[in-house]
Design a protein around this motif. Sequence first.
Motif, PDB file in Angstrom:
ATOM      1  N   PRO B  52      62.915  65.473  66.157  1.00 53.80           N
ATOM      2  CA  PRO B  52      63.101  66.255  64.926  1.00 53.80           C
ATOM      3  C   PRO B  52      61.790  66.640  64.249  1.00 53.80           C
ATOM      4  N   GLY B  53      60.715  65.928  64.540  1.00 53.75           N
ATOM      5  CA  GLY B  53      59.440  66.233  63.887  1.00 53.75           C
ATOM      6  C   GLY B  53      58.532  67.129  64.711  1.00 53.75           C
ATOM      7  N   VAL B  54      59.103  67.813  65.715  1.00 47.43           N
ATOM      8  CA  VAL B  54      58.274  68.647  66.587  1.00 47.43           C
ATOM      9  C   VAL B  54      57.485  69.668  65.761  1.00 47.43           C
ATOM     10  N   GLY B  55      56.215  69.802  66.091  1.00 45.80           N
ATOM     11  CA  GLY B  55      55.374  70.760  65.394  1.00 45.80           C
ATOM     12  C   GLY B  55      54.703  70.208  64.155  1.00 45.80           C
ATOM     13  N   SER B  56      55.164  69.046  63.711  1.00 46.83           N
ATOM     14  CA  SER B  56      54.484  68.394  62.589  1.00 46.83           C
ATOM     15  C   SER B  56      53.326  67.567  63.150  1.00 46.83           C
ATOM     16  N   GLY B  57      52.781  66.680  62.341  1.00 47.35           N
ATOM     17  CA  GLY B  57      51.631  65.907  62.790  1.00 47.35           C
ATOM     18  C   GLY B  57      51.948  64.793  63.768  1.00 47.35           C
ATOM     19  N   ARG B  58      53.219  64.518  64.006  1.00 46.75           N
ATOM     20  CA  ARG B  58      53.537  63.354  64.848  1.00 46.75           C
ATOM     21  C   ARG B  58      52.922  63.515  66.246  1.00 46.75           C
ATOM     22  N   ARG B  59      52.433  62.392  66.772  1.00 48.42           N
ATOM     23  CA  ARG B  59      51.775  62.425  68.069  1.00 48.42           C
ATOM     24  C   ARG B  59      52.777  62.438  69.205  1.00 48.42           C
ATOM     25  N   GLY B  60      52.289  62.823  70.374  1.00 49.03           N
ATOM     26  CA  GLY B  60      53.011  62.523  71.596  1.00 49.03           C
ATOM     27  C   GLY B  60      52.301  61.376  72.280  1.00 49.03           C
ATOM     28  N   VAL B  61      53.051  60.545  72.995  1.00 45.67           N
ATOM     29  CA  VAL B  61      52.430  59.408  73.676  1.00 45.67           C
ATOM     30  C   VAL B  61      52.950  59.280  75.103  1.00 45.67           C
ATOM     31  N   ALA B  62      52.151  58.603  75.910  1.00 47.04           N
ATOM     32  CA  ALA B  62      52.588  58.205  77.249  1.00 47.04           C
ATOM     33  C   ALA B  62      52.275  56.729  77.401  1.00 47.04           C
ATOM     34  N   LEU B  63      53.261  55.967  77.885  1.00 41.52           N
ATOM     35  CA  LEU B  63      53.104  54.523  78.033  1.00 41.52           C
ATOM     36  C   LEU B  63      53.338  54.115  79.477  1.00 41.52           C
ATOM     37  N   HIS B  64      52.710  53.030  79.861  1.00 42.01           N
ATOM     38  CA  HIS B  64      52.994  52.432  81.155  1.00 42.01           C
ATOM     39  C   HIS B  64      53.437  50.991  80.926  1.00 42.01           C
ATOM     40  N   THR B  65      54.571  50.630  81.534  1.00 42.77           N
ATOM     41  CA  THR B  65      55.051  49.257  81.470  1.00 42.77           C
ATOM     42  C   THR B  65      55.372  48.809  82.886  1.00 42.77           C
ATOM     43  N   GLU B  66      55.719  47.543  83.005  1.00 43.58           N
ATOM     44  CA  GLU B  66      56.111  47.022  84.310  1.00 43.58           C
ATOM     45  C   GLU B  66      57.358  47.732  84.845  1.00 43.58           C
ATOM     46  N   HIS B  67      58.140  48.306  83.959  1.00 44.50           N
ATOM     47  CA  HIS B  67      59.369  49.002  84.365  1.00 44.50           C
ATOM     48  C   HIS B  67      59.272  50.507  84.220  1.00 44.50           C
ATOM     49  N   GLY B  68      58.085  51.059  84.469  1.00 43.54           N
ATOM     50  CA  GLY B  68      57.995  52.503  84.502  1.00 43.54           C
ATOM     51  C   GLY B  68      57.155  53.117  83.403  1.00 43.54           C
ATOM     52  N   PHE B  69      57.018  54.435  83.514  1.00 42.66           N
ATOM     53  CA  PHE B  69      56.263  55.226  82.551  1.00 42.66           C
ATOM     54  C   PHE B  69      57.225  55.845  81.544  1.00 42.66           C
ATOM     55  N   PHE B  70      56.721  56.098  80.357  1.00 47.68           N
ATOM     56  CA  PHE B  70      57.521  56.726  79.308  1.00 47.68           C
ATOM     57  C   PHE B  70      56.679  57.789  78.623  1.00 47.68           C
ATOM     58  N   VAL B  71      57.241  58.974  78.479  1.00 49.57           N
ATOM     59  CA  VAL B  71      56.572  60.072  77.785  1.00 49.57           C
ATOM     60  C   VAL B  71      57.507  60.507  76.665  1.00 49.57           C
ATOM     61  N   ALA B  72      56.995  60.543  75.438  1.00 52.64           N
ATOM     62  CA  ALA B  72      57.896  60.771  74.305  1.00 52.64           C
ATOM     63  C   ALA B  72      57.101  61.121  73.062  1.00 52.64           C
ATOM     64  N   PRO B  73      57.770  61.720  72.080  1.00 49.95           N
ATOM     65  CA  PRO B  73      57.160  61.821  70.762  1.00 49.95           C
ATOM     66  C   PRO B  73      57.029  60.419  70.158  1.00 49.95           C
ATOM     67  N   ASP B  74      55.986  60.213  69.369  1.00 46.30           N
ATOM     68  CA  ASP B  74      55.738  58.897  68.773  1.00 46.30           C
ATOM     69  C   ASP B  74      56.511  58.781  67.460  1.00 46.30           C
ATOM     70  N   ASN B  75      57.830  58.711  67.592  1.00 46.96           N
ATOM     71  CA  ASN B  75      58.683  58.729  66.398  1.00 46.96           C
ATOM     72  C   ASN B  75      59.687  57.578  66.373  1.00 46.96           C
ATOM     73  N   GLY B  76      59.481  56.596  67.212  1.00 47.07           N
ATOM     74  CA  GLY B  76      60.388  55.464  67.222  1.00 47.07           C
ATOM     75  C   GLY B  76      61.414  55.493  68.340  1.00 47.07           C
ATOM     76  N   VAL B  77      61.467  56.592  69.084  1.00 47.17           N
ATOM     77  CA  VAL B  77      62.503  56.715  70.109  1.00 47.17           C
ATOM     78  C   VAL B  77      62.297  55.701  71.251  1.00 47.17           C
ATOM     79  N   LEU B  78      61.093  55.109  71.330  1.00 46.15           N
ATOM     80  CA  LEU B  78      60.862  54.086  72.349  1.00 46.15           C
ATOM     81  C   LEU B  78      60.981  52.669  71.777  1.00 46.15           C
ATOM     82  N   SER B  79      61.485  52.545  70.566  1.00 46.97           N
ATOM     83  CA  SER B  79      61.543  51.237  69.899  1.00 46.97           C
ATOM     84  C   SER B  79      62.235  50.166  70.735  1.00 46.97           C
TER      85      SER B  79
END
Lengths: 243, 243, 243
Positions: B52-79
Amino acid sequence: MKGVILRINPTVRLVDLSHEVSPQNIREGAYIIGSAYRYFPADAVHLVVVDPGVGSGRRGVALHTEHGFFVAPDNGVLSLVLAQEPVQQAVELAMPKYWLNPVSATFHGRDIFAPVAAYISLGVPLASFGPVAKDIKTFTPPAPCVQSDGSIIGEIVYIDRFGNLVTNLSLPADTVQSKLKIQVGERYIQSVQHTFASVDAGELVAYVGSNQTLEIAVRDGNACETLDVSIGDKVTLFRDCEA
Amino acid sequence: MKGVILRINPTVRLVDLSHEVSPQNIREGAYIIGSAYRYFPADAVHLVVVDPGVGSGRRGVALHTEHGFFVAPDNGVLSLVLAQEPVQQAVELAMPKYWLNPVSATFHGRDIFAPVAAYISLGVPLASFGPVAKDIKTFTPPAPCVQSDGSIIGEIVYIDRFGNLVTNLSLPADTVQSKLKIQVGERYIQSVQHTFASVDAGELVAYVGSNQTLEIAVRDGNACETLDVSIGDKVTLFRDCEA
Amino acid sequence: MKGVILRINPTVRLVDLSHEVSPQNIREGAYIIGSAYRYFPADAVHLVVVDPGVGSGRRGVALHTEHGFFVAPDNGVLSLVLAQEPVQQAVELAMPKYWLNPVSATFHGRDIFAPVAAYISLGVPLASFGPVAKDIKTFTPPAPCVQSDGSIIGEIVYIDRFGNLVTNLSLPADTVQSKLKIQVGERYIQSVQHTFASVDAGELVAYVGSNQTLEIAVRDGNACETLDVSIGDKVTLFRDCEA
């Protein structure tokens, strides 16, 4: 379920057939797989999970036919496949070594059916999954009933996303006749047309559908809403009437 | 998004997990990915766009964990992923050379997240996409609250397409007890069953779901509609009551 | 359709773009493929079936453009592709040897379009499928109309699943202006913002969308429901107004 499959067989080709079956509607699921399976390659593994009895005593089964493998709860969801296909081999799913353990009580799709389907796609023989399964559960697909006056009473067996009504009244694919009359509810349709495009927008039309049974539609409209009907409602075909 | 990915990595395997998240519902998206990711292969790249915050200041992030990679807006969706998985590496998406340019203001899924996910699937190291990301945004998943009388107040955290209510009340997978009482709204459920198939059609039932938390369903029905509840509504568990 | 394709080309990569086009809505289908095709690899075969005239005299066609192949009924569903792409080759589908026979009257998606698309993916030359097709049917996409007072009247051409209103009013991608006023129904929006995140939750906002046209949204809400509008409704842009 897709993740479980891919961890077992990373090169499998996943194909979504339908995620739109109404909740707990075994007959609707049976219709969808029964109409589609034969168009797939003969080595396809069909994973068919409509499973209101998950966690109860109902078995899981895996079948092999000339037109592919089927993995499903033994609750009748394969009825329309079995009505068309001789079964070459059928086993009960009884070997936890092919399951995701511990098995949850409510998601056998993920924990039992998906991994078994994945192992079948790897070539594991059906006999590995459990003993021969006899008496696979089927419901008898509703059969049309011929009346003493020659009319045939059938019923609506499926309603597609366009609101088109699929019946169980079989007709040759090229039937186009002005001497057939169809009754659905209190409405009559006076002929069988080639396709819905044969009538004007908004008109009711009967035609032979893509599974060689009579269907009823409203051109550019929604017959289900227009006629306010449901699966199981009667459709009567008056053959060769002169009136 | 799929086209963008395939132009970068024509041999990637695309898997649809869900396109059914309610608009702007970050918590619902967080629940879905948090429940599913661990079943996928460990080299999976999970592309999670509820934004919902696309285009605002919110960052995008990419994470690596033991169970895979995650690409997402940094808005809590990976909580809910982060609540379960230690992060091995996290970067902020800051390198336009890996984006579709010009970047639109409203569709970063297509213009930023999809191409970054595709490059990760090709083996591009996370560090290439930007600087280390600290303080990934998370919301605290609602925690059950133990009362002085020993009861535990939890809440509905997800409602599935069957209308089953998933709560945040953890219970061992094999819990079947007649001495637990559950309250939801003004209704009481007097036991925890093995599965919904343990009760008659139309009855309310509580059971331990496929994510090891208490769920509430109506067998062959829709508990959400029957009880008229929503995500966030309270569910109380009275343990070991004798009444 | 997927089964038919896989039997012809077992190694093809199937990608679902949309199964959400409203029944019989050729213009909606035209918008979806017109917005997405160019993001796919140039050797993609786009199978586009919105087909209310199935079984009537309408032709099927296959086209080749610089941005891929297109297989569709010749009913205008490729209008927005053709408005953007020169056609390198176009043929009418006339060779039953590439079809599933017998062809049903109501499911050419399965019986004609899917197998033709599969054969194209195998490299069968377009000329094999039939004679050159001239005069591919297109509808003229609605064009904005400039008024004597300098205002421009456009219309809503698509409404996405978030309820955001996509118009046919083109604006440069980076337009952010406080001196543009937009009218939709009886409501006015006083500026064009960078994105919906530029306003508070619940507020109406206009911005340049991901296809470089003006869009109207309610932040964290549903503009279609809030404004009670439909595709085809007018949207007026008052440029450079000083009031």
